[in-house]
Design a protein around this motif. Sequence first.
Motif, PDB file in Angstrom:
ATOM      1  N   GLN A 213      -0.888 -14.810   8.821  1.00 55.65           N
ATOM      2  CA  GLN A 213       0.156 -14.843   7.802  1.00 55.65           C
ATOM      3  C   GLN A 213      -0.112 -13.844   6.669  1.00 55.65           C
ATOM      4  O   GLN A 213       0.817 -13.187   6.182  1.00 55.65           O
ATOM      5  N   LYS A 214      -1.367 -13.720   6.270  1.00 56.59           N
ATOM      6  CA  LYS A 214      -1.698 -12.775   5.198  1.00 56.59           C
ATOM      7  C   LYS A 214      -1.404 -11.341   5.626  1.00 56.59           C
ATOM      8  O   LYS A 214      -0.884 -10.528   4.838  1.00 56.59           O
ATOM      9  N   GLU A 215      -1.738 -11.017   6.883  1.00 58.93           N
ATOM     10  CA  GLU A 215      -1.446  -9.678   7.392  1.00 58.93           C
ATOM     11  C   GLU A 215       0.057  -9.432   7.432  1.00 58.93           C
ATOM     12  O   GLU A 215       0.531  -8.319   7.119  1.00 58.93           O
ATOM     13  N   LEU A 216       0.835 -10.470   7.795  1.00 66.04           N
ATOM     14  CA  LEU A 216       2.286 -10.340   7.835  1.00 66.04           C
ATOM     15  C   LEU A 216       2.836 -10.078   6.434  1.00 66.04           C
ATOM     16  O   LEU A 216       3.719  -9.216   6.244  1.00 66.04           O
ATOM     17  N   ILE A 217       2.324 -10.784   5.449  1.00 69.49           N
ATOM     18  CA  ILE A 217       2.748 -10.576   4.057  1.00 69.49           C
ATOM     19  C   ILE A 217       2.453  -9.142   3.624  1.00 69.49           C
ATOM     20  O   ILE A 217       3.283  -8.487   2.961  1.00 69.49           O
ATOM     21  N   THR A 218       1.297  -8.638   4.013  1.00 66.06           N
ATOM     22  CA  THR A 218       0.928  -7.263   3.663  1.00 66.06           C
ATOM     23  C   THR A 218       1.891  -6.262   4.296  1.00 66.06           C
ATOM     24  O   THR A 218       2.331  -5.300   3.644  1.00 66.06           O
ATOM     25  N   HIS A 219       2.238  -6.484   5.566  1.00 62.50           N
ATOM     26  CA  HIS A 219       3.193  -5.597   6.243  1.00 62.50           C
ATOM     27  C   HIS A 219       4.546  -5.586   5.514  1.00 62.50           C
ATOM     28  O   HIS A 219       5.149  -4.527   5.341  1.00 62.50           O
ATOM     29  N   VAL A 220       4.993  -6.749   5.122  1.00 64.89           N
ATOM     30  CA  VAL A 220       6.289  -6.838   4.441  1.00 64.89           C
ATOM     31  C   VAL A 220       6.234  -6.079   3.116  1.00 64.89           C
ATOM     32  O   VAL A 220       7.132  -5.284   2.795  1.00 64.89           O
ATOM     33  N   TYR A 221       5.186  -6.302   2.337  1.00 65.94           N
ATOM     34  CA  TYR A 221       5.101  -5.650   1.026  1.00 65.94           C
ATOM     35  C   TYR A 221       5.048  -4.123   1.180  1.00 65.94           C
ATOM     36  O   TYR A 221       5.739  -3.392   0.448  1.00 65.94           O
ATOM     37  N   HIS A 222       4.268  -3.630   2.124  1.00 65.97           N
ATOM     38  CA  HIS A 222       4.188  -2.183   2.333  1.00 65.97           C
ATOM     39  C   HIS A 222       5.543  -1.620   2.743  1.00 65.97           C
ATOM     40  O   HIS A 222       5.907  -0.502   2.344  1.00 65.97           O
ATOM     41  N   THR A 223       6.280  -2.361   3.546  1.00 66.49           N
ATOM     42  CA  THR A 223       7.619  -1.925   3.947  1.00 66.49           C
ATOM     43  C   THR A 223       8.532  -1.806   2.738  1.00 66.49           C
ATOM     44  O   THR A 223       9.273  -0.815   2.588  1.00 66.49           O
ATOM     45  N   LEU A 224       8.507  -2.796   1.878  1.00 63.91           N
ATOM     46  CA  LEU A 224       9.348  -2.770   0.680  1.00 63.91           C
ATOM     47  C   LEU A 224       8.942  -1.620  -0.233  1.00 63.91           C
ATOM     48  O   LEU A 224       9.805  -0.941  -0.813  1.00 63.91           O
ATOM     49  N   TYR A 225       7.660  -1.412  -0.365  1.00 60.79           N
ATOM     50  CA  TYR A 225       7.168  -0.343  -1.236  1.00 60.79           C
ATOM     51  C   TYR A 225       7.616   1.031  -0.733  1.00 60.79           C
ATOM     52  O   TYR A 225       7.975   1.909  -1.518  1.00 60.79           O
ATOM     53  N   ARG A 226       7.631   1.193   0.591  1.00 65.23           N
ATOM     54  CA  ARG A 226       7.942   2.497   1.179  1.00 65.23           C
ATOM     55  C   ARG A 226       9.416   2.680   1.520  1.00 65.23           C
ATOM     56  O   ARG A 226       9.797   3.670   2.139  1.00 65.23           O
ATOM     57  N   ARG A 227      10.246   1.714   1.156  1.00 61.45           N
ATOM     58  CA  ARG A 227      11.700   1.798   1.385  1.00 61.45           C
ATOM     59  C   ARG A 227      12.048   1.954   2.871  1.00 61.45           C
ATOM     60  O   ARG A 227      12.907   2.749   3.255  1.00 61.45           O
ATOM     61  N   LYS A 228      11.413   1.164   3.708  1.00 56.34           N
ATOM     62  CA  LYS A 228      11.655   1.218   5.145  1.00 56.34           C
ATOM     63  C   LYS A 228      12.292  -0.083   5.626  1.00 56.34           C
ATOM     64  O   LYS A 228      12.578  -0.987   4.839  1.00 56.34           O
ATOM     65  N   LYS A 229      12.480  -0.151   6.940  1.00 57.75           N
ATOM     66  CA  LYS A 229      12.883  -1.395   7.595  1.00 57.75           C
ATOM     67  C   LYS A 229      11.698  -1.921   8.391  1.00 57.75           C
ATOM     68  O   LYS A 229      10.896  -1.139   8.906  1.00 57.75           O
ATOM     69  N   LEU A 230      11.626  -3.237   8.513  1.00 53.35           N
ATOM     70  CA  LEU A 230      10.575  -3.876   9.290  1.00 53.35           C
ATOM     71  C   LEU A 230      11.201  -4.887  10.236  1.00 53.35           C
ATOM     72  O   LEU A 230      12.016  -5.716   9.818  1.00 53.35           O
ATOM     73  N   PHE A 231      10.815  -4.831  11.513  1.00 57.31           N
ATOM     74  CA  PHE A 231      11.306  -5.758  12.530  1.00 57.31           C
ATOM     75  C   PHE A 231      10.135  -6.650  12.944  1.00 57.31           C
ATOM     76  O   PHE A 231       9.109  -6.151  13.408  1.00 57.31           O
TER      77      PHE A 231
END
Length: 841
Positions: A213-231
Amino acid sequence: MEIRISVRALVEFILRCGDIDNRKAASSDNAMQEGSRIHRMIQKRMGSDYHAEVPLSYTYHADTYDVIIEGRADGIIGPLEELKDGTLTEELFTVDEIKGTYRDILRMEEPVPVHLAQAKCYAFMLAMEVRNVRSSEEALKKETMAVRMTYCNLDTEQIRYFDFTYRYDELEEWFSSVMLEYKKWADFQIQWKEKRQQSIRQLSFPYEYRKGQKELITHVYHTLYRRKKLFIEAPTGSGKTLATVFPAVKAMGEDLAEKIFYMTAKTITRTVAENAFAILREHGLSFKTVILTAKEKICFQEECLCNPVDCPYARGHFDRINDAIYDLLTHEESFTREKIEAYARDHQVCPFEMTLDMSLFSDGVICDYNYVFDPHVYLRRFFAEGVQNDYIFLVDEAHNLVDRGREMYSAALFKEQFLELKKAVKVYDKGMGTALERCNREFLKLKKTGDILNLFSVTDISALVGQLDLLFNRISTYLEKHDDSPVRDEILDFFFELSSFLEIYDKLDDHYVIYGELQSDGGYMVRLFCVDPSRNLEECMGRGRSTVLFSATLLPIQYYKKLLGGDEEDYEVYADTVFDRQRRKLLIASEVTSKYTRRGIEEYRKIAAYILEIVQAKQGNYMVFFPSHLFLRSVLIAFRDLVSLQEEETVTEDGSLEILIQEDYMNETAREEFLDRFNKNTNIDLISQIDFPISEEPDSREHGCVENRDPDTLIGFCVMGGIFSEGIDLRNDSLIGAILVGTGLPQVNHEQDLIKDYFEQREPGMGFDYAYQYPGMNKVQQAAGRVIRTAEDVGVVALLDERFLNRSYQRLFPREWKEYDVVTCENVGGKLADFWEKWKE
């Protein structure tokens, strides 16, 4: 610190008053939709010094914060390039605001006040840009800005101008008065934002992290920071709701975003989202959320008649709504349906309109997909200006967005609609009747040529669309002039469908197929079918900063990434299950199938025998999922024979077994009662085995002796892909087994074959996968996911189709399905007896 608001939202919020009256709004809303055509037409006619769709913004400095007002001017006449490069002369600018209408523009005495206010906002913004370039303050006091209101009649295309000239200081004084009215709201938002940001900085994740779960949270935050989409493919139990909401909230705390839109396909999931925000509030978060509820569900009246004559809440709504909003805003953080209804009743305002208004002041908006993606009903107060904002889009149950996207961006008209309306209106408007008949003739021409089945070509139905445009204008004029027509309701219903069709027609590109189809009742349909919704969805996601799309069943992820608007630079993540895989028994039957070529009495009997063997191994609650209602009924007959039930009987004589059947249509109450039976029937010994009476000699026991007894085993006969195969949460022993009959393939039909042919042309060999296998496996995984909902759950998933043993299906299995047992009807009972014995402690 700053807040943002669009020009449109600002002037409508401050200057509105009076009643809600959708008798008039119906035509004005469609004028707005049709107006985009008029905008383009007028803009193209203008000279080289006319600049269309010019983005403007202005920062209003309050005492301790800034308000950023932004929008797009329809047109600016003047030396805009010189203004940008700093070589501006003293030439006068004109701000042009274009509005389409069905009113008689020659009878208009003045512009609509809100329209003029919008134009004056743009004029003020442009004036301030000029002031920044020019140096003489004294000259600026005499400087003027022209404002032109351009009204175009959508029926005749007749144009009327209203011209005004304002000194810069007049515009500044007027704009200051508007902002003074808004300051009360801005002050509150800033005070709230300071409180919210402080709470976010202090917020920690509320629980111990689950596996991954912590790794998933990190992926989401990095996506938001970089203005991307995450699936994200995240199995049940991975904590994906909090794992997406928490980093999104944290991103707001870092000023990366100004609002979160949490979108779902089902009402129950909206509750899950609100619960996630509630958990964070319990741990110190200050965060305002609103759940948007459909008008039909939240309306206080028996019928949604949004006008001051029929609805007391519409009468004077705008005179009272701001007080209602401020009351709710200053007393609550969670704007649920129940709270909005309570405050709306207290202030006697429309609860639906109040819900929409509360979204302006909410940090998080929890809503259906259509409020962001649907071209007909999206939230124009946020997205109509065409400006990208720092919004975060969280899309739950994202696997549903493929079909929902296809439907939102498709449209159809039926020839018979035109004939029916013609009969109804010809007495009241002969001209409309004639226009309807002309459209009918174009349908006849298409019908006589046979099915249209071509990839997009504007000439395919251009003659029909030409007549539809004329009909649209005719109906618009009629609606504008006849508020109390006896046939107004019939005309309005048709008008909305016609408007939708024309709006979708403007979107046609190579992602569409146009086809005609003869219906089984002899009717004829022309449909604009969005085979690939990716471009439209991507365009909508472009209105925000970043999008995170997640589901428990998003495999194969590249398929969903492609159809949901992702590109190569966007990210994808596969989260592992946190549950003990040993607690779920996965079985694959080797000798039954739902193939059409094998369907018959013998196959139905074998499937029924499998079901009986599985449920006899352990008493409890089960759901069996079938490819269709017809298939369900066929197996049900065979199963009743096995357990000595007469036709229409659902409970065995001794009361040990009961069958619940998903009907073709079930209202909300019937659905709740169906699920309540599973939640209540849970007093079950974990390992006990049972034997039902197999059809030999009838049991002599009386029916009445078990009338009030809960059954030992409850079996729900359901349809795969239906209302009970996803979005329900039956925990612990509420459901201990899911039996899936067939591979979930969609029924063969015209549109599924169109999808197959479309993608086969673009990716040879993939057409069947895109149209049938991928959607089918998603339904299978969703239904199977009803069983294990918590770390304590124990259950069985049985796949009753030998095709699951083929590599083409097993390559689509999620990781947690890698271990399974192949069974026959003779040994399945023994396999399950061993499994349940293992978990008896």
